[in-house]
Design an enzyme around this catalytic site. Structure first.
Site, PDB file in Angstrom:
ATOM      1  N   GLY A  77       0.940   2.026  10.510  1.00  0.00           N
ATOM      2  CA  GLY A  77      -0.472   1.921  10.153  1.00  0.00           C
ATOM      3  C   GLY A  77      -1.210   0.954  11.059  1.00  0.00           C
ATOM      4  N   ARG A 141       3.948   7.439  13.200  1.00  0.00           N
ATOM      5  CA  ARG A 141       5.007   7.002  12.288  1.00  0.00           C
ATOM      6  C   ARG A 141       6.360   7.658  12.564  1.00  0.00           C
ATOM      7  NH1 ARG A 141       3.322   3.648   8.347  1.00  0.00           N
ATOM      8  NH2 ARG A 141       1.192   3.782   7.591  1.00  0.00           N
ATOM      9  N   ASP A 172       9.724  -1.539   8.775  1.00  0.00           N
ATOM     10  CA  ASP A 172      10.520  -0.376   9.172  1.00  0.00           C
ATOM     11  C   ASP A 172      10.567  -0.226  10.703  1.00  0.00           C
ATOM     12  OD1 ASP A 172      11.251   0.476   6.612  1.00  0.00           O
ATOM     13  OD2 ASP A 172       9.378   1.568   6.327  1.00  0.00           O
ATOM     14  N   LYS A 198       3.486  -6.716  12.691  1.00  0.00           N
ATOM     15  CA  LYS A 198       2.185  -6.133  12.332  1.00  0.00           C
ATOM     16  C   LYS A 198       2.234  -5.530  10.943  1.00  0.00           C
ATOM     17  CE  LYS A 198       1.948  -2.241  11.843  1.00  0.00           C
ATOM     18  NZ  LYS A 198       2.050  -0.793  11.638  1.00  0.00           N
ATOM     19  N   THR A 199       1.223  -5.630  10.180  1.00  0.00           N
ATOM     20  CA  THR A 199       0.907  -4.838   8.985  1.00  0.00           C
ATOM     21  C   THR A 199      -0.116  -5.585   8.157  1.00  0.00           C
ATOM     22  OG1 THR A 199       1.595  -3.765   6.951  1.00  0.00           O
ATOM     23  CG2 THR A 199       2.961  -5.617   7.577  1.00  0.00           C
ATOM     24  N   ASP A 201      -0.455  -5.211   5.218  1.00  0.00           N
ATOM     25  CA  ASP A 201       0.133  -5.431   3.887  1.00  0.00           C
ATOM     26  C   ASP A 201       0.615  -6.871   3.678  1.00  0.00           C
ATOM     27  OD1 ASP A 201      -0.286  -2.749   3.835  1.00  0.00           O
ATOM     28  OD2 ASP A 201       1.786  -2.162   3.496  1.00  0.00           O
TER      29      ASP A 201
HETATM   30  P1  FBP Z   1       2.239  -0.242   7.986  1.00  0.00           P
HETATM   31  O1  FBP Z   1       3.235  -0.843   7.030  1.00  0.00           O
HETATM   32  O2  FBP Z   1       2.821   0.764   8.887  1.00  0.00           O
HETATM   33  O3  FBP Z   1       1.477  -1.301   8.718  1.00  0.00           O
HETATM   34  O4  FBP Z   1       1.140   0.547   7.144  1.00  0.00           O
HETATM   35  C1  FBP Z   1       0.702   0.057   5.938  1.00  0.00           C
HETATM   36  C2  FBP Z   1      -0.377   0.901   5.302  1.00  0.00           C
HETATM   37  O5  FBP Z   1      -1.653   0.518   5.757  1.00  0.00           O
HETATM   38  C3  FBP Z   1      -0.259   0.773   3.781  1.00  0.00           C
HETATM   39  O6  FBP Z   1      -1.054  -0.265   3.306  1.00  0.00           O
HETATM   40  C4  FBP Z   1      -0.662   2.146   3.312  1.00  0.00           C
HETATM   41  O7  FBP Z   1      -0.021   2.486   2.104  1.00  0.00           O
HETATM   42  C5  FBP Z   1      -0.173   3.044   4.401  1.00  0.00           C
HETATM   43  O8  FBP Z   1      -0.201   2.285   5.578  1.00  0.00           O
HETATM   44  C6  FBP Z   1      -1.026   4.282   4.564  1.00  0.00           C
HETATM   45  O9  FBP Z   1      -0.420   5.118   5.491  1.00  0.00           O
HETATM   46  P2  FBP Z   1      -1.166   6.205   6.373  1.00  0.00           P
HETATM   47  O10 FBP Z   1      -1.847   5.465   7.469  1.00  0.00           O
HETATM   48  O11 FBP Z   1      -0.070   7.037   6.914  1.00  0.00           O
HETATM   49  O12 FBP Z   1      -2.145   6.907   5.504  1.00  0.00           O
END
Ligand code: FBP
Length: 544
Positions: A77, A141, A172, A198-199, A201
């Site tokens: 993400g 991803r 991951d 990075k994230t 979250d």
């Molecule tokens: P990462 O852990 O890859 O940084 O992504 C987190 C996130 O933003 C979550 O908060 C959310 O649930 C998910 O990605 C959404 O995924 P997508 O971008 O595939 O819709």
């Protein structure tokens, strides 16, 4: 590309670096390390990259190096500041030798496997400095875990003369970076792999990593929006706003936004799990707060809901664990989507089937299907905010029939996630990300592989930040993924005995009853340091 006045002004911003990275560095090595759990298994799986020391950079003499090229991948993400990691790496690599080149792999790890790449030229880089988004090369991803993918990767890395690959990702993706580092080390391919935390979250953190980049900006962006809603809410005084916030598992984003905005209610998934609460307990908790405010004539309020809540309700968590195992079987894999639902219903335990049948059909379908490539339930697609408000309405109606005063209950729903993931980075993220990227170039120059780039002491002014590297194996343990035990980086959940949660818990009864809203306003880039350069409340409380 047409640019706004702010983008033009922002492009000229020179991000700050820790003092130690301003000149040549040497790596100061600590003691050998252990993984956070399952040491024997992790050691056996990573014989070449296990046990390496934590390192810290100090001013010193940099060894002379032949020109080299570096590759970069954005994985998972989006998170504000990704372009600054790339610009930091770009400037760091060029400072070692202007002939060094940086290549970006297109649309995530898939670009490495499919040999899709582009050179990041100085002109291209200048277009993206201090901007949000991952659009310079795109993200994806694709999970890097098969030998075949690693072998395809090495072909293009050799073709481009790439000596090191930097993977920017969450838990991951950094786990995958470590697996790749180990594979290339075992094969003696001579390609180093470095990770970068990075994230939005905020769940990739531990004793060595203070925060994942993007969390700061994303929380400040959501807090601006929540503040605006709270002003509207307090002006019209007729709605309860149910606001779901991104953050797949951990509730760090919801907690940080609560600390910034002081809403009436903020649910913390980790607490719901620890208290073994059912969905009905959560609904009753909200309904009680609604009724208590109604008694004071306040038929309005705000509720923050972490995206991952549903997965933390113990009964639903058990159901998901069994669904994951069933969906991972070859029999289930060969079925179509609607057949899979029937298949799981006939294979889960009676207890789990009861929970499954008690959920609204759309939520049950989401839980039973739709996993991302890492096997995670796609919680961003589940409308928990609507589910909860509908259940609260039913509960209030029931109490009303029993003669209790519950006031009026009008609702509005919001989901803040994608609004914040590509926001222009705050000064904190602009500096932090640039430092992470620049620091990665120093890890490469010092011959490191299987390390994550880390910058610490970030509640101090940037000059005092500490730069170095942490072996990724140090953060690992074994967990079940897609039905199998796998080495993974341990996710950091909200700690219920940690300072941020304790502070929130000491205030929430007051915030629930009174209207104690705070309106943080937009991110500022120029002005007094207490307005422009503050880290998150979470970091401040953790480091006080
Ligand atoms: P990462 O852990 O890859 O940084 O992504 C987190 C996130 O933003 C979550 O908060 C959310 O649930 C998910 O990605 C959404 O995924 P997508 O971008 O595939 O819709």
């Amino acid at each position: 590309m047409e640019k706004s006045a702010l983008q033009i002004a922002r492009a000229a911003y020179q991000p700050k670096l820790p003092k130690a990275l301003l000149g040549p560095v040497v790596a100061k090595e600590g003691k050998p390390t252990q993984s956070v759990g399952d040491q024997e298994e992790i050691k056996a799986l990573f014989p070449n990259t296990y046990g390496m020391p934590v390192i810290e950079f100090e001013a010193g003499e940099q060894k002379k190096l032949e020109p080299f090229n570096v590759g970069i991948i954005l994985s998972g993400g989006q998170a504000p500041g990704g372009h600054n990691v790339i610009s930091g790496l770009f400037d760091g690599v060029k400072s070692l030798n202007p002939a060094n080149k940086l290549y970006g792999f297109i649309l995530g790890p898939g670009g490495l496997v499919d040999h899709k790449y582009m050179e990041i030229t100085p002109e291209l880089m200048d277009e993206y400095r201090n901007t949000g988004g991952f659009d310079i090369i795109g993200s994806g991803r694709t999970k890097l875990e098969e030998v075949d993918q690693f072998e395809k990767g090495i072909q293009i890395l050799r073709e481009l003369g790439i000596k090191a690959l930097v993977i920017i990702g969450g838990d991951d993706s950094n786990t995958n970076a470590c697996v790749l580092a180990e594979y290339y080390a075992a094969k003696q391919y001579g390609v180093q792999v470095i990770g970068c935390p990075k994230t939005i979250d905020g769940d990739l953190k531990n004793e060595q990593i203070e925060t994942s980049f993007g969390f700061d900006t994303a929380c400040k962006t959501y807090s601006e929006l929540i503040g605006n809603i709270q002003r509207d809410c307090n002006s019209a005084r007729k709605y309860w706003h149910f606001i779901k916030l991104m953050g797949r598992s951990a509730s760090h984003i919801a907690l940080e936004c609560a600390l910034q905005c002081q809403p009436n209610i903020c649910l913390i998934s980790e607490e719901v799990e620890a208290k073994n609460m059912s969905l009905d307990d959560v609904v009753t908790y909200i309904a009680k707060a609604v009724a208590a405010r109604a008694e004071e004539g306040n038929n309005f309020g705000t509720v923050l809901i972490p995206e991952g809540l549903i997965e933390f309700i113990p009964a639903i968590k058990k159901l998901i664990a069994q669904l994951n195992d069933i969906l991972a079987t070859p029999e289930a894999q060969n079925l179509g989507r609607s057949e899979q639902i029937d298949f799981v219903k006939t294979h889960i335990s009676k207890e789990n089937l009861d929970v499954f049948n008690s959920l609204p059909t759309s939520v049950a379908r989401q839980l039973a299907l739709d996993r991302d490539p890492h096997g995670n339930v796609q919680v961003s697609l589940i409308e928990t905010e609507k589910l909860l408000s509908a259940m609260v309405a039913v509960k209030l109606e029931q109490w009303k029939k029993e003669g209790k005063y519950v006031g009026k209950f009008g609702t509005q729903h919001h989901f803040f996630g994608y609004e914040g993931r590509c926001a222009a980075p705050s000064n904190y993220d602009a500096d932090y990300c640039y430092s992470l990227g620049y620091n990665a170039s120093r890890l490469i120059a010092n011959g490191k592989t299987g390390y994550m780039s880390v910058i610490r002491n970030t509640t101090a002014p940037a000059a005092e930040w500490i730069a170095g590297g942490v072996p990724i194996t140090m953060m690992m343990n074994m967990e079940k993924r897609n039905g199998k035990m796998k080495p993974v980086i341990r996710k950091a959940l909200v700690e219920l005995d940690g300072a941020p949660f304790k502070f929130f818990a000491s205030k929430r009864a007051e915030w629930a009853k009174q209207t104690a809203y705070v309106y943080p306003g937009p991110i500022q880039y120029w002005g007094p340091t207490e307005v422009c350069d503050q880290p998150t409340k979470t970091l401040q409380l953790e480091h006080q």
